[in-house]
Structures are given as C-alpha cells and as structure tokens.
Scaffold this active site. Structure first.
Site, short mmCIF file in Angstrom:
data_model
loop_
_atom_site.label_atom_id
_atom_site.label_comp_id
_atom_site.label_asym_id
_atom_site.label_seq_id
_atom_site.Cartn_x
_atom_site.Cartn_y
_atom_site.Cartn_z
N HIS A 18 0.81 -1.27 -0.08
CA HIS A 18 0.06 -0.13 0.05
C HIS A 18 0.80 1.03 -0.12
O HIS A 18 0.54 2.11 -0.91
CB HIS A 18 -0.81 -0.09 1.39
CG HIS A 18 -1.82 -0.92 1.35
ND1 HIS A 18 -2.19 -1.70 2.39
CD2 HIS A 18 -2.93 -1.30 0.56
CE1 HIS A 18 -3.31 -2.58 2.21
NE2 HIS A 18 -3.38 -2.30 1.03
N LYS A 42 -16.57 -6.89 4.43
CA LYS A 42 -15.14 -7.56 5.20
C LYS A 42 -15.36 -7.40 6.58
O LYS A 42 -16.14 -6.23 6.98
CB LYS A 42 -14.01 -6.71 4.78
CG LYS A 42 -13.59 -7.14 3.54
CD LYS A 42 -12.07 -6.34 3.32
CE LYS A 42 -11.70 -6.70 1.84
NZ LYS A 42 -10.51 -5.94 1.42
N ARG A 96 -2.48 -6.89 -7.43
CA ARG A 96 -1.77 -7.81 -7.15
C ARG A 96 -1.76 -8.81 -8.23
O ARG A 96 -0.75 -9.64 -8.53
CB ARG A 96 -1.77 -8.48 -5.85
CG ARG A 96 -1.53 -7.52 -4.77
CD ARG A 96 -1.67 -8.01 -3.08
NE ARG A 96 -3.02 -8.81 -3.25
CZ ARG A 96 -3.87 -8.42 -2.56
NH1 ARG A 96 -4.01 -7.03 -1.98
NH2 ARG A 96 -5.02 -9.12 -2.64
N SER A 133 -3.50 -7.36 3.33
CA SER A 133 -3.69 -7.20 4.73
C SER A 133 -4.34 -8.34 5.50
O SER A 133 -3.93 -8.68 6.64
CB SER A 133 -4.64 -6.07 4.83
OG SER A 133 -4.41 -4.86 4.21
#
Length: 164
Positions: A18, A42, A96, A133
């Site tokens: 990040h 989430k 990613r 994360s």
C-alpha cells in the site's frame, strides 16, 4: 488546476505494498487522499480511527513520502461522492493479480458511469505483490513476524496487541 486522486482501501492494516502505491501515486498527482473506507463485505480487525492513525504514523515515518498526501475516512455513501466532495477525478487502486483486476473492473465501470471518475491501476513492487492485509492479519494472529511486510508503525502495533 491541480489533479487530485484518491487511493481508497480498507487498510486493515496498511502494508508496504500500500505504501509503495501511495508513494508512486503521490509522484504522479498533485494531491493524494488516502481514504480509509468501510467495506461491508469484510469484517475489520481495527476500527477506522486506528487504521487512520497507523497510516498517518507510517507516512510520517517514511522519508520517501511526499507532503501532498492526506489521510481521511469515508463510511457513508458512495466512494465517488467523496471524490466529488474533494474535487478528485481519479481513483488509484493497487492490484496484485488478475483476480484483483476482475474484482475491480465492474466498480471501475460503475464509478465512471456515476461520476465520471477514472481509475488507474498500479502494480506494487514484485516483493510486495503476494502480500495482503488479510495475510498479514492471519500471520500476525498466529504469532508470525510480519515486519518484512508492513511499515514499522504497524509492526510495533501488532507486536503489542497480538492475542496471547
């Protein structure tokens, strides 16, 4: 007229990937808003205020972070509403893999349709491409060393708050 971009994410917690994307975006745009957003899909480990604090500490401790970066949060309404409010015309998303592209594509098209906000994808450095994360949270909760993957402020925080 300055070009304002928003780097949104849950940042739960912020990783070196990040930070890399934020730094590079800050070199391209006149003003960057790192925006901690609530993702209803989430379950967050950290409250938004703690995530914002860790992001700010990480940016403050990073000698490579330019001074055109602001940390903010947004939990009510659409992401493009925040963009309109601050005059941002671009979202910067770190990706990613192709899975991230597939996940982000419908949102890119909707954001463009709703508010004429464009999205720019940035790839992290290859050394950070496998880190998320979620993985950081998992490794940390099981007692693993996450310091190679997160800013020092996050590593310190996780080391002191890790469940026994």
């Amino acid at each position: 007229m300055s070009k304002i971009a928003v780097v949104p994410g849950s940042f739960d917690p912020i990783t070196l990937g990040h930070l890399d994307v934020i730094r590079r975006a800050a070199a391209v745009f006149d003003e960057i808003h790192v925006l901690v957003v609530h993702n209803p899909g989430k379950s967050a480990m950290l409250p938004i205020s703690e995530r914002m604090s860790l992001i700010q500490q990480s940016l403050d401790e990073d000698p490579e972070t330019p001074d055109n970066v602001t940390v903010a949060s947004w939990s009510m309404g659409l992401l493009v509403d925040y963009c309109t409010e601050v005059g941002a015309s671009v979202l910067v998303k770190g990706i990613r893999s192709q899975l991230d592209v597939a996940y982000e594509t419908p949102m890119v098209l909707m954001n463009r349709s709703l508010a004429n906000v464009e999205t720019v994808f940035m790839l992290p450095e290859p050394s950070h491409a496998h880190v998320s994360s979620t993985l950081v949270r998992q490794v940390s909760s099981l007692g693993g060393d996450v310091s190679p993957y997160v800013p020092a402020a996050v590593a310190r925080f996780l080391a002191t708050t890790r469940p026994a």
